[in-house]
Design an enzyme around this catalytic site. Structure first.
Site, PDB file in Angstrom:
ATOM      1  N   GLU A 128      -8.335   4.584  13.325  1.00 40.46           N
ATOM      2  CA  GLU A 128      -7.284   3.561  13.188  1.00 40.46           C
ATOM      3  C   GLU A 128      -7.387   2.898  11.827  1.00 40.46           C
ATOM      4  O   GLU A 128      -8.465   2.820  11.262  1.00 40.46           O
ATOM      5  CB  GLU A 128      -7.501   2.429  14.207  1.00 40.46           C
ATOM      6  CG  GLU A 128      -7.425   2.840  15.622  1.00 40.46           C
ATOM      7  CD  GLU A 128      -8.209   1.895  16.518  1.00 40.46           C
ATOM      8  OE1 GLU A 128      -8.479   0.745  16.120  1.00 40.46           O
ATOM      9  OE2 GLU A 128      -8.556   2.333  17.621  1.00 40.46           O
ATOM     10  N   LYS A 133      -7.917  -0.121   9.338  1.00 40.16           N
ATOM     11  CA  LYS A 133      -8.640  -1.394   9.445  1.00 40.16           C
ATOM     12  C   LYS A 133      -7.735  -2.458   8.839  1.00 40.16           C
ATOM     13  O   LYS A 133      -7.576  -2.531   7.615  1.00 40.16           O
ATOM     14  CB  LYS A 133      -9.978  -1.316   8.711  1.00 40.16           C
ATOM     15  CG  LYS A 133     -10.802  -2.576   8.890  1.00 40.16           C
ATOM     16  CD  LYS A 133     -12.210  -2.391   8.353  1.00 40.16           C
ATOM     17  CE  LYS A 133     -13.097  -3.574   8.668  1.00 40.16           C
ATOM     18  NZ  LYS A 133     -12.625  -4.839   8.078  1.00 40.16           N
ATOM     19  N   ASP A 173      -6.292  -5.826   7.467  1.00 40.29           N
ATOM     20  CA  ASP A 173      -6.905  -6.894   6.697  1.00 40.29           C
ATOM     21  C   ASP A 173      -6.248  -8.217   7.095  1.00 40.29           C
ATOM     22  O   ASP A 173      -5.372  -8.718   6.417  1.00 40.29           O
ATOM     23  CB  ASP A 173      -6.725  -6.615   5.200  1.00 40.29           C
ATOM     24  CG  ASP A 173      -7.706  -7.403   4.368  1.00 40.29           C
ATOM     25  OD1 ASP A 173      -8.568  -8.084   4.955  1.00 40.29           O
ATOM     26  OD2 ASP A 173      -7.612  -7.341   3.134  1.00 40.29           O
ATOM     27  N   TYR A 197      -6.214  -3.761  18.988  1.00 38.73           N
ATOM     28  CA  TYR A 197      -7.068  -2.620  18.688  1.00 38.73           C
ATOM     29  C   TYR A 197      -8.220  -2.405  19.660  1.00 38.73           C
ATOM     30  O   TYR A 197      -8.951  -1.432  19.527  1.00 38.73           O
ATOM     31  CB  TYR A 197      -7.564  -2.626  17.250  1.00 38.73           C
ATOM     32  CG  TYR A 197      -8.351  -3.859  16.817  1.00 38.73           C
ATOM     33  CD1 TYR A 197      -9.517  -4.229  17.469  1.00 38.73           C
ATOM     34  CD2 TYR A 197      -7.937  -4.604  15.731  1.00 38.73           C
ATOM     35  CE1 TYR A 197     -10.233  -5.338  17.067  1.00 38.73           C
ATOM     36  CE2 TYR A 197      -8.642  -5.720  15.309  1.00 38.73           C
ATOM     37  CZ  TYR A 197      -9.790  -6.078  15.996  1.00 38.73           C
ATOM     38  OH  TYR A 197     -10.495  -7.170  15.596  1.00 38.73           O
ATOM     39  N   LYS A 209     -14.669   1.938   4.265  1.00 39.42           N
ATOM     40  CA  LYS A 209     -13.884   1.055   3.407  1.00 39.42           C
ATOM     41  C   LYS A 209     -13.256   1.808   2.234  1.00 39.42           C
ATOM     42  O   LYS A 209     -13.836   2.744   1.690  1.00 39.42           O
ATOM     43  CB  LYS A 209     -14.773  -0.068   2.843  1.00 39.42           C
ATOM     44  CG  LYS A 209     -15.395  -0.957   3.904  1.00 39.42           C
ATOM     45  CD  LYS A 209     -14.379  -1.824   4.615  1.00 39.42           C
ATOM     46  CE  LYS A 209     -14.142  -3.168   3.992  1.00 39.42           C
ATOM     47  NZ  LYS A 209     -15.228  -4.112   3.973  1.00 39.42           N
ATOM     48  N   CYS A 237      14.825  -7.157 -29.798  1.00 41.76           N
ATOM     49  CA  CYS A 237      14.076  -5.990 -29.342  1.00 41.76           C
ATOM     50  C   CYS A 237      12.919  -5.717 -30.303  1.00 41.76           C
ATOM     51  O   CYS A 237      13.139  -5.624 -31.516  1.00 41.76           O
ATOM     52  CB  CYS A 237      15.014  -4.792 -29.273  1.00 41.76           C
ATOM     53  SG  CYS A 237      14.144  -3.240 -28.973  1.00 41.76           S
ATOM     54  N   CYS A 279      13.967  -2.132 -32.152  1.00 43.14           N
ATOM     55  CA  CYS A 279      15.123  -1.946 -33.036  1.00 43.14           C
ATOM     56  C   CYS A 279      15.710  -3.257 -33.530  1.00 43.14           C
ATOM     57  O   CYS A 279      16.622  -3.252 -34.343  1.00 43.14           O
ATOM     58  CB  CYS A 279      16.192  -1.106 -32.343  1.00 43.14           C
ATOM     59  SG  CYS A 279      17.053  -1.989 -31.031  1.00 43.14           S
ATOM     60  N   CYS A 308      17.288  -4.739 -24.097  1.00 43.54           N
ATOM     61  CA  CYS A 308      17.703  -4.564 -25.486  1.00 43.54           C
ATOM     62  C   CYS A 308      19.081  -3.956 -25.426  1.00 43.54           C
ATOM     63  O   CYS A 308      19.298  -2.988 -24.693  1.00 43.54           O
ATOM     64  CB  CYS A 308      16.733  -3.603 -26.163  1.00 43.54           C
ATOM     65  SG  CYS A 308      17.457  -2.722 -27.551  1.00 43.54           S
ATOM     66  N   CYS A 319      18.566   2.323 -30.310  1.00 43.24           N
ATOM     67  CA  CYS A 319      17.179   1.878 -30.179  1.00 43.24           C
ATOM     68  C   CYS A 319      16.269   3.085 -29.993  1.00 43.24           C
ATOM     69  O   CYS A 319      16.422   3.850 -29.035  1.00 43.24           O
ATOM     70  CB  CYS A 319      17.048   0.913 -29.008  1.00 43.24           C
ATOM     71  SG  CYS A 319      15.339   0.398 -28.747  1.00 43.24           S
TER      72      CYS A 319
HETATM   73  S1  IVH Z   1     -12.800  -2.895  16.216  1.00 45.22           S
HETATM   74  C1  IVH Z   1     -16.850  -3.704  17.827  1.00 45.22           C
HETATM   75  N1  IVH Z   1     -10.600  -2.050  15.043  1.00 45.22           N
HETATM   76  O1  IVH Z   1     -12.653  -5.599  11.284  1.00 45.22           O
HETATM   77  C2  IVH Z   1     -15.569  -3.354  17.205  1.00 45.22           C
HETATM   78  N2  IVH Z   1     -11.705  -3.955  14.148  1.00 45.22           N
HETATM   79  O2  IVH Z   1     -15.780  -5.912  10.652  1.00 45.22           O
HETATM   80  C3  IVH Z   1     -15.024  -4.433  16.398  1.00 45.22           C
HETATM   81  N3  IVH Z   1     -10.571  -4.945  12.194  1.00 45.22           N
HETATM   82  O3  IVH Z   1     -13.497  -8.642  12.547  1.00 45.22           O
HETATM   83  C4  IVH Z   1     -13.676  -4.388  15.973  1.00 45.22           C
HETATM   84  N4  IVH Z   1      -8.880  -3.531  12.147  1.00 45.22           N
HETATM   85  O4  IVH Z   1     -11.064  -8.097  12.795  1.00 45.22           O
HETATM   86  C5  IVH Z   1     -11.603  -2.962  15.032  1.00 45.22           C
HETATM   87  N5  IVH Z   1      -8.637  -1.224  14.120  1.00 45.22           N
HETATM   88  C6  IVH Z   1      -9.624  -2.133  14.126  1.00 45.22           C
HETATM   89  C7  IVH Z   1      -9.679  -3.167  13.172  1.00 45.22           C
HETATM   90  C8  IVH Z   1     -10.747  -4.065  13.201  1.00 45.22           C
HETATM   91  C9  IVH Z   1      -9.431  -4.603  11.580  1.00 45.22           C
HETATM   92  C10 IVH Z   1     -11.453  -6.068  11.797  1.00 45.22           C
HETATM   93  C11 IVH Z   1     -11.836  -6.968  12.927  1.00 45.22           C
HETATM   94  C12 IVH Z   1     -13.293  -7.287  12.741  1.00 45.22           C
HETATM   95  C13 IVH Z   1     -13.654  -6.555  11.495  1.00 45.22           C
HETATM   96  C14 IVH Z   1     -14.962  -5.821  11.730  1.00 45.22           C
END
Ligand code: IVH
Length: 673
Positions: free
Chosen positions: A116, A118, A120, A228, A317, A411, A414, A429, A435
């Site tokens: 999935e 992650k 932010d 999630y 990451k 410009c 030119c 310009c 030009c």
């Molecule tokens: S699972 C034990 N799934 O990442 C499993 N976390 O460092 C814990 N996060 O604070 C979380 N997307 O807020 C999971 N698809 C995802 C996520 C996710 C973002 C964040 C979550 C947590 C941090 C973990």
């Protein structure tokens, strides 16, 4: 007085209808009724609740807004701690993670992982008792968080009630709350217009919005919840695979990632990483990596935890996309259409996987918005292949001698006057082909890969050709001699020969490429293709009126205006004629009178084995169909190959027709007959 039975019934009906439309609007992004109709139903509900206070229930849509401001948030203890994740930064880290797991399980079999994005944003816990949302809490330190129930209730993607008979009596749903880019930009713009505080990034904006004591403020912020995982479950069962749990949450009305997938082994996880990294710049929200989780819940339990993180999951990451550096100077570049772009000259910095020393400052408005000066410390962002940009200024680090950025009035190439049209942020310009900068850019565009694709005619060569006065317009390219080229820097006799051959070869092109190559403002590849298909010949495009142009797919008044303007200028027509005269040719395009698939939307998903998706898309478009990236009730048909995931299930849910690749090929053959 107690509410009469018919009022109770109507109130229930309204609750259900409003919750349904809420789901359509926020989770599925497919509103079925106009906003005014929603407002009318909502008003009716409020009126009934005003008359009979006992009707107000925690799952009533009226409870999304209207709670009184708090003086402080209460602390809540999580029934099950909210853990964090270990990080992986490379393929080796990820393979080591998989190896550790298999060693621990004493297993040689490949492990299936749920993959999935992650997100932010901000981690959140939602507690449902008998299907009703009773508590929303922040993660806090993982053990205790803050009770922000009244704030999460304002978020459209948070179900107030789970309408299903298989919901456990106690269920904790966990997910991330984030602010999508579009909402973030709009919110910041409004804040700036009002002279209020702007947020540096969508994550801070989401966090700040959730931590408002007055839920009416949160309600105005464009927040989204993506579920999630789950936490506590009591009085009921959930599926035995993480991926199936998410499917279930999706069926229950939660928004879940449409990009989730199950990989059969760790190599599949690495493929997924590449897939999502590629997609990342186009996603409408921020992600900072990928989360891989062992899919089988039983195996997760066997593996357990080590200190604050599970052994069965890891965050892979992406390289950081934002870094801080110093703005040394600003240069002004002139583009193909005369647009003047301020370019930040930076102290080189490593960001998004490369060293960056230039970044765009877009235009004059952007410089004003950022209030940036030369000498400032700035935050640079580089996402995917997008041009790096300056996102904000660290005002606290401004040195004493910081200099204002002065936008040029003439410009820089030119000397022609520079001006912005009414309502446009871009200064241009007005020198046109006088030009040199615009000429150079026009020639580079003409030679580029999707235009005439002149192999070997790189930027540096174009610049020399213009500087030496050998080429004034694109037509001059085709009268160049070997002696003209051989004398250029980086060009030997053999390369000159090759370039002449490439020029000769490029003369045979297609109408769509030729139109695109002309560099008409806002006419990209897709528009050029539409024009070619609609008119069939260049002369018809040239003669087309503003109104006729607007009947072409995806062409509106602005683009039509640019096309008419282009062909009104005699020097442009002279260049086109000269190109034809030196032998640039293309076959006329057969204009399809009947486009049997006109008005129909197709979605392609999964892997096609006998053709690429691009080929399938072109075939469909040639017959008038639109090809979309997402399934909705308006989709006519989904072509699904092996590995199709959420789009396929969504199509099935909506009752949209689904065909496989063979059926598609047979169908296409049928169209030709
Ligand atoms: S699972 C034990 N799934 O990442 C499993 N976390 O460092 C814990 N996060 O604070 C979380 N997307 O807020 C999971 N698809 C995802 C996520 C996710 C973002 C964040 C979550 C947590 C941090 C973990």
């Amino acid at each position: 007085m107690a509410a009469p039975a018919d009022v109770v019934e109507r109130h229930n009906e309204l609750k259900q209808t409003l919750n349904h439309h809420n789901h359509q609007y926020y989770v599925l992004d497919e509103p079925e009724i106009p906003d005014a109709e929603y407002d009318r139903l909502f008003q009716e509900l409020k009126t009934l609740e005003g008359e009979y206070a006992e009707l107000v229930s925690p799952d009533s849509p009226s409870q999304r807004v209207g709670a009184a401001p708090l003086s402080a948030f209460e602390t809540v203890r999580h029934e099950m701690p909210m853990l964090s994740l270990d990080n992986a930064f490379s393929a080796e880290d990820l393979r080591a993670f998989d190896k550790r797991i298999r060693e621990r399980l004493k297993s040689v079999d490949a492990i299936a992982y749920a993959c999935e994005p992650k997100y932010d944003g901000i981690a959140i816990s939602l507690l449902y008792r008998d299907g009703i949302l009773v508590r929303g809490a922040t993660r806090g330190d993982g053990e205790t968080g803050e009770d922000i129930t009244q704030n999460v209730k304002t978020i459209g993607t948070v179900p107030l009630k789970i309408n299903a008979d298989d919901v456990p009596s106690l269920l904790e749903v966990r997910g991330e709350i984030y602010m999508p880019h579009r909402g973030f930009e709009k919110f910041n713009q409004q804040a700036q217009d009002k002279g209020e505080k702007v947020f540096v990034n969508p994550r801070n904006a989401a966090s700040g919005s959730l931590r408002q004591l007055d839920p009416a403020i949160t309600a105005k912020r464009p927040l989204v919840l993506c579920a999630y995982s789950i936490g506590v479950v009591d009085g009921g069962a959930m599926p035995a695979q993480h991926s199936k749990i998410l499917d279930k949450l999706g069926q229950w009305g939660f928004h879940i990632s449409e990009h989730r997938r199950v990989a059969n082994d760790i190599e599949g996880c690495l493929e997924y990483y590449a897939y999502l990294e590629n997609l990342r710049p186009d996603l409408p929200f921020d992600i900072d990596g990928i989360v891989f989780k062992v899919d089988a819940i039983e195996t997760q339990q066997q593996l357990g935890f080590v200190s604050r993180a599970p052994r069965w999951a890891i965050a892979h990451k992406f390289p950081a996309q934002e870094e801080v550096t110093v703005l040394r100077d600003v240069e002004f570049q002139v583009g193909r259409t005369g647009a003047i772009t301020p370019v930040a000259k930076l102290e080189p910095v490593f960001v998004g996987g490369v060293t960056v020393s230039n970044a765009t400052l877009h235009n004059k408005d952007e410089i004003n918005r950022l209030q940036v000066k030369i000498g400032d410390t700035v935050v640079i962002r580089r996402a995917g292949d997008v041009i790096p940009q300056v996102v904000s200024v660290v005002k606290s680090k401004r040195p004493d001698g910081a200099k204002d950025i002065v936008f040029p009035e003439a410009c820089p190439v030119c000397g022609s006057p520079v001006a912005a049209k009414e309502g446009e942020a871009v200064y241009r310009c007005d020198g046109g082909i006088v030009c040199e900068a615009q000429r150079k850019e026009a020639i580079k565009h003409f030679a580029s890969r999707h235009a005439l694709d002149i192999d070997g005619l790189g930027d540096k060569i174009v610049e020399q050709l213009v500087d030496k006065g050998l080429v004034h317009s694109v037509a001059d390219l085709f009268t160049l001699q070997h002696k003209d080229l051989a004398g250029l820097e980086r060009m030997g006799s053999k390369s000159a020969e090759n370039l002449l051959a490439a020029l000769e070869k490029s003369k045979e092109t297609t109408l769509a490429r030729f139109i695109y190559a002309l560099g008409i403002r806002e006419v990209g590849q897709a528009t050029a293709k539409n024009l070619a298909q609609h008119f069939g010949t260049l002369d018809k495009v040239r003669e087309a009126s503003d109104e006729t142009l607007q009947t072409v797919t995806d062409i509106g008044p602005i683009v039509a205006g640019f096309i008419v303007e282009f062909f009104e200028q005699s020097q442009n027509n002279e260049v086109v004629d000269a190109l034809v005269k030196v032998g640039v040719t293309w076959p006329d395009v057969e204009v399809k009178q009947d486009q049997p698939l006109k008005g129909l939307t197709y979605v392609l998903t999964g892997t096609l084995e006998k053709m690429t998706r691009q080929e399938a898309k072109e075939i469909l478009e040639a017959h008038g169909a639109k090809v979309s990236g997402s399934v909705s009730a308006k989709t006519h048909c989904v072509v699904a190959g092996p590995g199709a995931g959420s789009k396929l299930s969504k199509a099935q849910d909506l009752g949209v027709e689904v065909i496989d690749e063979d059926a598609f090929i047979a169908f296409v053959e049928g169209l030709k007959a």
